[in-house]
Design a protein around this motif. Structure first.
Motif, mmCIF file in Angstrom:
data_model
loop_
_atom_site.group_PDB
_atom_site.id
_atom_site.type_symbol
_atom_site.label_atom_id
_atom_site.label_comp_id
_atom_site.label_asym_id
_atom_site.label_seq_id
_atom_site.Cartn_x
_atom_site.Cartn_y
_atom_site.Cartn_z
ATOM 1 N N CYS A 178 2.555 -5.679 -1.636
ATOM 2 C CA CYS A 178 2.207 -4.344 -1.135
ATOM 3 C C CYS A 178 3.419 -3.836 -0.364
ATOM 4 O O CYS A 178 3.753 -4.368 0.705
ATOM 5 C CB CYS A 178 0.980 -4.414 -0.235
ATOM 6 N N TYR A 179 4.079 -2.830 -0.909
ATOM 7 C CA TYR A 179 5.341 -2.362 -0.318
ATOM 8 C C TYR A 179 5.135 -1.045 0.415
ATOM 9 O O TYR A 179 4.596 -0.084 -0.134
ATOM 10 C CB TYR A 179 6.398 -2.194 -1.417
ATOM 11 N N ASP A 180 5.592 -1.030 1.689
ATOM 12 C CA ASP A 180 5.498 0.159 2.540
ATOM 13 C C ASP A 180 4.068 0.704 2.589
ATOM 14 O O ASP A 180 3.826 1.899 2.363
ATOM 15 C CB ASP A 180 6.471 1.243 2.063
ATOM 16 N N MET A 181 3.139 -0.167 2.917
ATOM 17 C CA MET A 181 1.728 0.222 2.983
ATOM 18 C C MET A 181 1.437 0.894 4.320
ATOM 19 O O MET A 181 1.570 0.280 5.367
ATOM 20 C CB MET A 181 0.833 -1.008 2.807
ATOM 21 N N SER A 182 1.044 2.152 4.284
ATOM 22 C CA SER A 182 0.781 2.908 5.511
ATOM 23 C C SER A 182 -0.622 2.617 6.039
ATOM 24 O O SER A 182 -1.450 1.997 5.373
ATOM 25 C CB SER A 182 0.918 4.410 5.249
ATOM 26 N N ARG A 183 -0.914 3.106 7.252
ATOM 27 C CA ARG A 183 -2.207 2.839 7.892
ATOM 28 C C ARG A 183 -3.370 3.405 7.099
ATOM 29 O O ARG A 183 -4.456 2.820 7.086
ATOM 30 C CB ARG A 183 -2.213 3.426 9.307
ATOM 31 N N TYR A 189 -7.403 -1.061 1.136
ATOM 32 C CA TYR A 189 -6.869 -2.393 0.856
ATOM 33 C C TYR A 189 -7.904 -3.462 1.199
ATOM 34 O O TYR A 189 -8.071 -4.438 0.454
ATOM 35 C CB TYR A 189 -5.587 -2.638 1.646
ATOM 36 N N ASN A 190 -8.609 -3.283 2.309
ATOM 37 C CA ASN A 190 -9.614 -4.266 2.711
ATOM 38 C C ASN A 190 -10.745 -4.373 1.682
ATOM 39 O O ASN A 190 -11.252 -5.468 1.416
ATOM 40 C CB ASN A 190 -10.182 -3.906 4.081
ATOM 41 N N ILE A 191 -11.127 -3.236 1.105
ATOM 42 C CA ILE A 191 -12.129 -3.262 0.030
ATOM 43 C C ILE A 191 -11.586 -4.054 -1.156
ATOM 44 O O ILE A 191 -12.269 -4.916 -1.729
ATOM 45 C CB ILE A 191 -12.493 -1.827 -0.408
#
Length: 237
Positions: A178-183, A189-191
């Protein structure tokens, strides 16, 4: 598992597949059957334990899925040219460990019901090409979140991707980055992560900014991620 035992499993699994093909040829693609007959590595990809029937099921489920999706028969002209031009999913060189690189640009995806299957098939098509290039020796998948916005969110797509990886992920897929994953990505992502098997979760990595250069030579990156060569950003392979 010893090399001798693995070779024995490969032989036995191949025999079972060919037996099933003779009984139900309509369920399999002849291209895949020829592949299984001539190469050991696609069978090796599915050997996860010393339990023969479990390993056969992994391979057989994959073969049935490939037939259903026409995966061995997909070619470039089955897809709109713009998917190649924008670089939605594409291969590009190797990392420092010698793994083939596969890039997915999340910002290029939008939920369009009429094109949903085209997007999914394109991912499968590019993964297939990358798998054949690697010949079972290793793949690093880079999921690039640069430019991600709420317009790119599709829960159905997230669920489909997680189920696909859990059920059909090749053993040679070494890392899912996962590259440069913002808030704003984190809840989705958690799902996604909760739907993955423990085995696939262990392959997840997180890289940001210049950290990518620790693992991949700059010349093996597409231009939008820092390549300084003259390579086109989004051409057909």
């Amino acid at each position: 598992m010893s090399l001798k035992n693995q070779q024995q499993q490969i032989h036995e699994i191949r025999s079972i597949v060919l037996e099933q093909y003779e009984k139900h040829p309509e369920l399999y693609d002849s291209i895949d059957i020829e592949w299984i007959q001539n190469d050991d590595w696609p069978i090796e990809e599915c050997i996860r334990s010393d339990k023969l029937l479990n390993n056969f099921k992994i391979l057989n489920d994959g073969l049935l899925f490939r037939k259903q999706q026409r995966l061995p028969r997909l070619i470039e002209t089955d897809f709109p040219a713009e998917l190649f031009r924008i670089g939605f999913v594409h291969g590009n060189g190797k990392d420092y460990d010698g793994n083939e690189l596969l890039f997915i640009r999340v910002k290029c995806y939008y939920k369009i019901r009429l094109r949903e299957q085209i997007f999914r098939n394109f991912i499968l098509f590019q993964m297939e090409r990358c798998l054949h290039r690697s010949h079972g020796h290793g793949i690093t998948m880079i999921v690039d979140f640069n430019g991600f916005s709420y317009a790119n969110i599709d829960l159905d797509f997230i669920i489909w991707g997680a189920k696909l990886l859990t059920k059909f992920c090749p053993k040679s897929l070494k890392r899912i980055v996962c590259y440069d994953m913002s808030r704003i990505v984190i809840p989705f992502y958690n799902i996604f992560k909760r739907l993955l098997s423990d085995e696939i979760q262990q392959r997840l990595r997180f890289w940001n900014d210049d950290e990518i250069f620790k693992y991949i030579d700059r010349n093996n990156l597409p231009r939008y991620l820092g390549d300084e060569s003259e390579m086109f950003e989004c051409s057909k392979e």
